[in-house]
Scaffold this motif. Structure first.
Motif, PDB file in Angstrom:
ATOM      1  N   GLN A  13       2.387  28.110 -30.457  1.00 21.30           N
ATOM      2  CA  GLN A  13       1.371  28.554 -29.508  1.00 21.30           C
ATOM      3  C   GLN A  13       1.044  27.454 -28.502  1.00 21.30           C
ATOM      4  O   GLN A  13       1.204  26.259 -28.789  1.00 21.30           O
ATOM      5  CB  GLN A  13       0.092  28.942 -30.256  1.00 21.30           C
ATOM      6  CG  GLN A  13       0.248  30.185 -31.095  1.00 21.30           C
ATOM      7  CD  GLN A  13      -1.088  30.670 -31.648  1.00 21.30           C
ATOM      8  OE1 GLN A  13      -2.033  29.900 -31.782  1.00 21.30           O
ATOM      9  NE2 GLN A  13      -1.166  31.949 -31.974  1.00 21.30           N
ATOM     10  N   PRO A  14       0.584  27.831 -27.320  1.00 19.43           N
ATOM     11  CA  PRO A  14       0.151  26.825 -26.350  1.00 19.43           C
ATOM     12  C   PRO A  14      -0.896  25.900 -26.953  1.00 19.43           C
ATOM     13  O   PRO A  14      -1.787  26.359 -27.691  1.00 19.43           O
ATOM     14  CB  PRO A  14      -0.447  27.677 -25.221  1.00 19.43           C
ATOM     15  CG  PRO A  14       0.280  28.980 -25.306  1.00 19.43           C
ATOM     16  CD  PRO A  14       0.500  29.206 -26.775  1.00 19.43           C
ATOM     17  N   GLY A  16      -0.117  23.693 -29.126  1.00 19.26           N
ATOM     18  CA  GLY A  16       0.389  23.274 -30.427  1.00 19.26           C
ATOM     19  C   GLY A  16       1.370  22.126 -30.336  1.00 19.26           C
ATOM     20  O   GLY A  16       1.632  21.575 -29.264  1.00 19.26           O
ATOM     21  N   ARG A  87       2.895  23.480 -23.568  1.00 22.24           N
ATOM     22  CA  ARG A  87       2.540  24.448 -22.536  1.00 22.24           C
ATOM     23  C   ARG A  87       3.639  25.506 -22.458  1.00 22.24           C
ATOM     24  O   ARG A  87       4.777  25.265 -22.869  1.00 22.24           O
ATOM     25  CB  ARG A  87       2.418  23.740 -21.185  1.00 22.24           C
ATOM     26  CG  ARG A  87       1.456  22.565 -21.171  1.00 22.24           C
ATOM     27  CD  ARG A  87       1.630  21.735 -19.920  1.00 22.24           C
ATOM     28  NE  ARG A  87       0.698  20.597 -19.880  1.00 22.24           N
ATOM     29  CZ  ARG A  87       0.791  19.598 -19.017  1.00 22.24           C
ATOM     30  NH1 ARG A  87       1.767  19.596 -18.114  1.00 22.24           N
ATOM     31  NH2 ARG A  87      -0.084  18.610 -19.051  1.00 22.24           N
ATOM     32  N   THR A  88       3.331  26.627 -21.870  1.00 22.14           N
ATOM     33  CA  THR A  88       4.337  27.681 -21.749  1.00 22.14           C
ATOM     34  C   THR A  88       5.557  27.195 -20.955  1.00 22.14           C
ATOM     35  O   THR A  88       6.688  27.600 -21.225  1.00 22.14           O
ATOM     36  CB  THR A  88       3.754  28.927 -21.083  1.00 22.14           C
ATOM     37  OG1 THR A  88       3.170  28.555 -19.827  1.00 22.14           O
ATOM     38  CG2 THR A  88       2.673  29.549 -21.959  1.00 22.14           C
ATOM     39  N   VAL A 118       7.220  28.407 -26.338  1.00 24.70           N
ATOM     40  CA  VAL A 118       5.769  28.217 -26.375  1.00 24.70           C
ATOM     41  C   VAL A 118       5.127  29.500 -25.861  1.00 24.70           C
ATOM     42  O   VAL A 118       5.251  29.839 -24.689  1.00 24.70           O
ATOM     43  CB  VAL A 118       5.328  27.019 -25.525  1.00 24.70           C
ATOM     44  CG1 VAL A 118       3.823  26.813 -25.664  1.00 24.70           C
ATOM     45  CG2 VAL A 118       6.097  25.768 -25.930  1.00 24.70           C
ATOM     46  N   SER A 119       4.508  30.219 -26.761  1.00 19.78           N
ATOM     47  CA  SER A 119       3.957  31.528 -26.411  1.00 19.78           C
ATOM     48  C   SER A 119       2.847  31.916 -27.374  1.00 19.78           C
ATOM     49  O   SER A 119       2.905  31.575 -28.562  1.00 19.78           O
ATOM     50  CB  SER A 119       5.068  32.587 -26.458  1.00 19.78           C
ATOM     51  OG  SER A 119       4.546  33.876 -26.246  1.00 19.78           O
ATOM     52  N   SER A 120       1.874  32.631 -26.839  1.00 19.65           N
ATOM     53  CA  SER A 120       0.788  33.127 -27.687  1.00 19.65           C
ATOM     54  C   SER A 120       1.124  34.518 -28.218  1.00 19.65           C
ATOM     55  O   SER A 120       0.373  35.090 -28.988  1.00 19.65           O
ATOM     56  CB  SER A 120      -0.514  33.161 -26.896  1.00 19.65           C
ATOM     57  OG  SER A 120      -0.352  33.902 -25.707  1.00 19.65           O
TER      58      SER A 120
END
Lengths: 120, 108
Positions: A13-14, A16, A87-88, A118-120
């Motif tokens: 996740q962003p 992280g 970051r994404t 990187v993603s929620s």
């Protein structure tokens, strides 16, 4: 033939963290500098970081400075990339890449790459 | 930081034709420390040229590099089917390495 095998990728996740590893073999690891290079999906190559053979010098792209840390363990023939505050836009395939010399030279061998998403 | 600009973005050619790829640096590349790489879909890049004009081990002599200072060229004398790929230049004359944006060589 030189071998570089990346591991540790995945989905995070962003904000992280993730640690990539690169296991090297079939050359004298402690004699060569190593780069991390990344490639976002459908995009070009971006140099990320470099560590000298003896760890005396480390260099980072502005886009990752202060968030990523490159390190190595010459006794284990392994390179690391600690990635924090992800970051994404850090989503990419990350390549471990051997320099032709102890310093930041051209890349003569590449790993197969590992995907970081990187993603929620 | 030296910015590398590659042109054209895409080159459409037929097998057997000559390909000329350009890489221009925003500042002079120290000691002509300029490399070229080839990348095919789903694969890691492969070193073709280093030091602006030295071919890497195992690279066919139809690939040649030239140039100095801020202007560099990769030439493929006669395109083979396996040469259709994306090509990147990279400077390693400073401690902060940079890549060009790439040139795609596609089949016309």
């Amino acid at each position: 033939q030189v071998q570089l095998v990346e591991s540790g990728g995945g989905v995070v996740q962003p904000g992280g963290s993730l640690r990539l590893s690169c296991a090297a073999s079939r050359f004298t690891f402690s004699n060569y500098g190593i780069h991390w290079v990344r490639q976002a999906p459908g995009k070009g190559l971006e140099w990320v970081a470099f560590i000298r053979s003896d760890e005396r010098n480390k260099y980072y792209a502005d886009s990752v400075k202060g968030r990523f840390t490159i390190s190595r363990d010459n006794s284990k023939n392994t390179l690391y990339l600690q990635m924090n505050s992800l970051r994404t836009e850090d989503t990419a395939v990350y390549y471990c890449a051997k320099s032709d010399s102890a310093g930041p030279g051209y890349v003569d061998y590449w790993g197969q790459g590992i995907l970081v998403t990187v993603s929620s | 930081e030296s910015v590398l600009t590659q042109s054209p973005g895409t080159l459409s050619l037929s097998p057997g034709e000559r390909a000329t790829l350009s890489c221009r640096a925003s500042q002079s590349v120290s000691s002509n420390y300029l490399a070229w790489y080839q990348q095919k879909p789903g694969q890691a890049p492969r070193l073709l040229i280093y030091g602006a004009s030295s071919r890497a081990t195992g690279i066919p002599d139809r690939f040649s590099g030239s140039g100095s200072g801020t202007d560099f060229t990769l030439t493929i004398s006669r395109l083979e089917p396996e040469d259709f790929a994306v090509y990147y230049c990279q400077q390693y004359g400073s401690s902060l390495l940079t890549f060009g944006g790439g040139t795609k060589v596609e089949i016309k």
